[in-house]
Design an enzyme around this catalytic site. Structure first.
Site, mmCIF file in Angstrom:
data_model
loop_
_atom_site.group_PDB
_atom_site.id
_atom_site.type_symbol
_atom_site.label_atom_id
_atom_site.label_comp_id
_atom_site.label_asym_id
_atom_site.label_seq_id
_atom_site.Cartn_x
_atom_site.Cartn_y
_atom_site.Cartn_z
ATOM 1 N N LEU A 19 0.841 -1.205 0.000
ATOM 2 C CA LEU A 19 0.000 0.000 0.000
ATOM 3 C C LEU A 19 0.874 1.253 0.000
ATOM 4 C CD1 LEU A 19 -2.982 1.139 0.469
ATOM 5 C CD2 LEU A 19 -2.456 1.086 2.903
ATOM 6 N N GLY A 58 2.118 7.628 3.050
ATOM 7 C CA GLY A 58 2.243 6.740 4.215
ATOM 8 C C GLY A 58 0.928 6.770 4.963
ATOM 9 N N SER A 59 0.800 7.724 5.895
ATOM 10 C CA SER A 59 -0.466 7.875 6.630
ATOM 11 C C SER A 59 -1.606 8.234 5.685
ATOM 12 C CB SER A 59 -0.327 8.959 7.700
ATOM 13 O OG SER A 59 0.531 8.518 8.717
ATOM 14 N N GLU A 93 1.306 -0.504 10.045
ATOM 15 C CA GLU A 93 -0.153 -0.733 9.944
ATOM 16 C C GLU A 93 -0.935 0.465 10.500
ATOM 17 O OE1 GLU A 93 -1.846 -4.545 10.302
ATOM 18 O OE2 GLU A 93 -0.028 -5.558 9.650
ATOM 19 N N THR A 125 0.215 4.564 11.958
ATOM 20 C CA THR A 125 0.834 5.113 13.174
ATOM 21 C C THR A 125 -0.231 5.243 14.268
ATOM 22 O OG1 THR A 125 0.321 7.379 12.547
ATOM 23 C CG2 THR A 125 2.451 6.507 11.799
HETATM 24 N N1 COS Z 1 -13.335 0.197 6.222
HETATM 25 C C1 COS Z 1 -14.003 0.354 5.069
HETATM 26 N N2 COS Z 1 -14.052 1.525 4.381
HETATM 27 C C2 COS Z 1 -13.390 2.566 4.915
HETATM 28 C C3 COS Z 1 -12.685 2.480 6.122
HETATM 29 C C4 COS Z 1 -12.686 1.237 6.792
HETATM 30 N N3 COS Z 1 -12.026 1.081 7.953
HETATM 31 N N4 COS Z 1 -12.130 3.679 6.411
HETATM 32 C C5 COS Z 1 -12.479 4.500 5.427
HETATM 33 N N5 COS Z 1 -13.255 3.823 4.512
HETATM 34 C C6 COS Z 1 -13.875 4.361 3.314
HETATM 35 C C7 COS Z 1 -14.802 5.498 3.688
HETATM 36 O O1 COS Z 1 -16.091 5.012 3.979
HETATM 37 C C8 COS Z 1 -14.796 6.336 2.431
HETATM 38 O O2 COS Z 1 -15.638 5.749 1.464
HETATM 39 P P1 COS Z 1 -16.780 6.594 0.714
HETATM 40 O O3 COS Z 1 -16.040 7.661 -0.024
HETATM 41 O O4 COS Z 1 -17.453 5.606 -0.152
HETATM 42 O O5 COS Z 1 -17.640 7.137 1.814
HETATM 43 C C9 COS Z 1 -13.377 6.168 1.919
HETATM 44 O O6 COS Z 1 -12.875 4.939 2.469
HETATM 45 C C10 COS Z 1 -12.461 7.291 2.337
HETATM 46 O O7 COS Z 1 -12.506 7.409 3.732
HETATM 47 P P2 COS Z 1 -11.844 8.637 4.482
HETATM 48 O O8 COS Z 1 -12.379 9.911 3.939
HETATM 49 O O9 COS Z 1 -11.981 8.379 5.956
HETATM 50 O O10 COS Z 1 -10.313 8.493 4.035
HETATM 51 P P3 COS Z 1 -9.037 9.323 4.422
HETATM 52 O O11 COS Z 1 -8.265 9.599 3.193
HETATM 53 O O12 COS Z 1 -9.410 10.467 5.327
HETATM 54 O O13 COS Z 1 -8.159 8.241 5.231
HETATM 55 C C11 COS Z 1 -7.374 7.012 7.105
HETATM 56 C C12 COS Z 1 -8.569 7.564 6.322
HETATM 57 C C13 COS Z 1 -6.510 8.108 7.707
HETATM 58 C C14 COS Z 1 -7.995 6.210 8.229
HETATM 59 C C15 COS Z 1 -6.525 6.086 6.193
HETATM 60 O O14 COS Z 1 -5.848 6.841 5.215
HETATM 61 C C16 COS Z 1 -5.517 5.260 6.936
HETATM 62 O O15 COS Z 1 -5.860 4.258 7.562
HETATM 63 N N6 COS Z 1 -4.223 5.620 6.858
HETATM 64 C C17 COS Z 1 -3.172 4.816 7.417
HETATM 65 C C18 COS Z 1 -2.693 3.861 6.399
HETATM 66 C C19 COS Z 1 -1.923 2.755 7.009
HETATM 67 O O16 COS Z 1 -2.332 2.127 7.968
HETATM 68 N N7 COS Z 1 -0.765 2.467 6.422
HETATM 69 C C20 COS Z 1 0.045 1.400 6.835
HETATM 70 C C21 COS Z 1 0.197 0.483 5.679
HETATM 71 S S1 COS Z 1 0.520 -1.170 6.146
HETATM 72 S S2 COS Z 1 2.260 -1.132 7.015
#
Ligand code: COS
Length: 382
Positions: free
Chosen positions: A124, A130-131, A363, A365
């Site tokens: 990903l 990243g975040s 996974e 921060t």
């Molecule tokens: N499960 C299912 N769908 C999800 C979801 C979840 N947990 N979180 C968000 N979505 C969906 C939302 O419903 C939205 O969909 P719709 O547009 O259809 O409504 C879409 O995804 C976008 O959601 P959102 O606006 O919340 O996205 P953001 O860009 O604000 O990002 C975070 C949300 C910050 C939570 C996300 O980018 C994230 O988890 N970042 C960290 C990434 C990570 O963990 N990286 C490590 C990689 S593995 S080492």
């Protein structure tokens, strides 16, 4: 809360505990020192069916409950975080297939992941995303019965050693998060190769690196779900796997606490064991309080997943945040209990602290976990 395990699960946990004592713990320092992926340990986990745990029985897996998987990760991490990560990432890389794949796709990839013949990776993250996972730039352009991938993924666990790579790429640059699609890219696909391999602070036996895509042709048959489903697949995968990182952190904390208690009983200063001093006893007690609290949150998150609770991602984020912060606090205090010896590589606690640090980062921060938690709170009241 006491987790109720069946007889088979209890036997499995006991078997893993013995395996860790006899085979994993003796290798842990060497794996860290050499920074080489421990293929012998991977084979051991495969032979003992530990890598089969996250997969349904119909595809050759054990179909273990999430709670049992978390307990096994915890046991492995007590001695060697790198070893526990092999199981964590087998689940992480394969979950997008389990969640969004067709029956044919599952039959194509899952059985050999369940035997451990193949390893999985989850791609990903990119240098600029990243975040903010949705800010990725890797492109996938449809060309007949293939997609052509171009771009770069980095900080990918199992880069270059996984056969099954779940890759997220942009198929529609105008659609924002709904323009991201998930693919399986198999090792050996032309145009797909390993880039830079990272030199890390901790989890040093785990290979982390770049995946490079240069006009890489991936069959349409390797697309998971539909065009645009990728971001949801990525997020719902992480909702299910973050407790695994929490369990890893819990195991590291428990391993450090065990070592500190044993040391405090045999280290004599001022003519008595240092553990007779209240100053040390209070430290050990605080370490135990945090570790036990983390354990309850980790198992609770696992139970929420097993029960299919609608908001399990909330509890995954809570468990990951608390357990990883605990791992840092407890390993730090374990070094303090050992004093100068704790700072030396001859003893395992400095490695445990280095290994613990990544659990606050990967996974998602802990700052991202807090965003997830706060948004859920607000949603509950809307
Ligand atoms: N499960 C299912 N769908 C999800 C979801 C979840 N947990 N979180 C968000 N979505 C969906 C939302 O419903 C939205 O969909 P719709 O547009 O259809 O409504 C879409 O995804 C976008 O959601 P959102 O606006 O919340 O996205 P953001 O860009 O604000 O990002 C975070 C949300 C910050 C939570 C996300 O980018 C994230 O988890 N970042 C960290 C990434 C990570 O963990 N990286 C490590 C990689 S593995 S080492």
């Amino acid at each position: 809360m006491a987790v109720q395990l069946g007889a088979e699960e209890k036997m499995l946990i006991d078997m893993v505990r013995d395996l860790v004592r006899e085979r994993v713990a003796p290798r842990a320092a060497e794996v860290d020192a050499t920074g080489e992926f421990p293929w012998d340990i991977k084979d051991l986990l495969a032979q003992q069916d530990i890598l089969a745990m996250p997969f349904p029985e119909e595809y050759g897996g054990l179909g273990s409950s999430e709670v049992t998987i978390l307990m096994v990760i915890e046991e492995l991490a007590r001695a060697c975080a790198t070893t526990s990560l092999i199981l964590c990432v087998q689940q992480l890389g394969a979950l997008p297939i389990l969640l969004a794949g067709t029956d044919d796709q599952k039959r194509q990839w899952i059985p050999r992941l369940a035997t451990g013949e193949w390893l999985a990776a989850y791609a990903l993250t990119e240098p600029g995303s990243g975040s903010d996972a949705a800010a990725m730039r890797t492109r996938a352009v449809r060309d007949g019965d293939h997609y052509v991938l171009n771009g770069l993924k980095h900080f990918i666990t199992n880069a270059g050693i996984a056969h099954v790579n779940t890759v997220f790429a942009i198929t529609d640059p105008n659609a924002g998060v709904r323009g991201i699609t998930a693919f399986v890219v198999e090792d050996g696909t032309p145009g797909f190769h390993l880039g830079k391999v990272e030199n890390k602070m901790g989890i040093r036996g785990s290979q982390t690196g770049e995946l490079v895509f240069e006009d890489c042709h991936v069959p349409v048959a390797n697309r998971l779900g539909k065009d645009g489903d990728g971001f949801k697949i990525a997020m719902s995968t992480l909702d299910r796997t973050r407790p695994g990182i929490a369990a890893q952190a819990l195991g590291i904390a428990q391993g450090a606490l065990d070592f500190a208690v044993a040391y405090s009983k045999q280290r004599v200063q001022f003519k008595r064991p240092i553990g007779d001093n209240q100053g040390i006893q209070f430290m050990l007690a605080d370490m135990e309080i945090q570790t036990e609290a983390a354990r309850q949150l980790v198992y609770h998150a696992g139970e929420m997943i097993d029960q299919g609770a609608p908001d399990f991602g909330h509890y995954s984020a809570i468990a990951k945040t608390f357990a990883s912060d605990t791992a840092i606090d407890v390993t730090n205090d374990a070094i303090q209990v050992l004093g100068g010896y704790g700072y030396m590589k001859e003893f395992p606690v400095e490695r445990m602290m280095r290994d613990a640090k990544i659990t606050q980062i990967y996974e998602g921060t802990n700052q991202i976990q807090r965003i997830v938690i706060a948004r859920n709170l607000q949603k509950r009241q809307s």
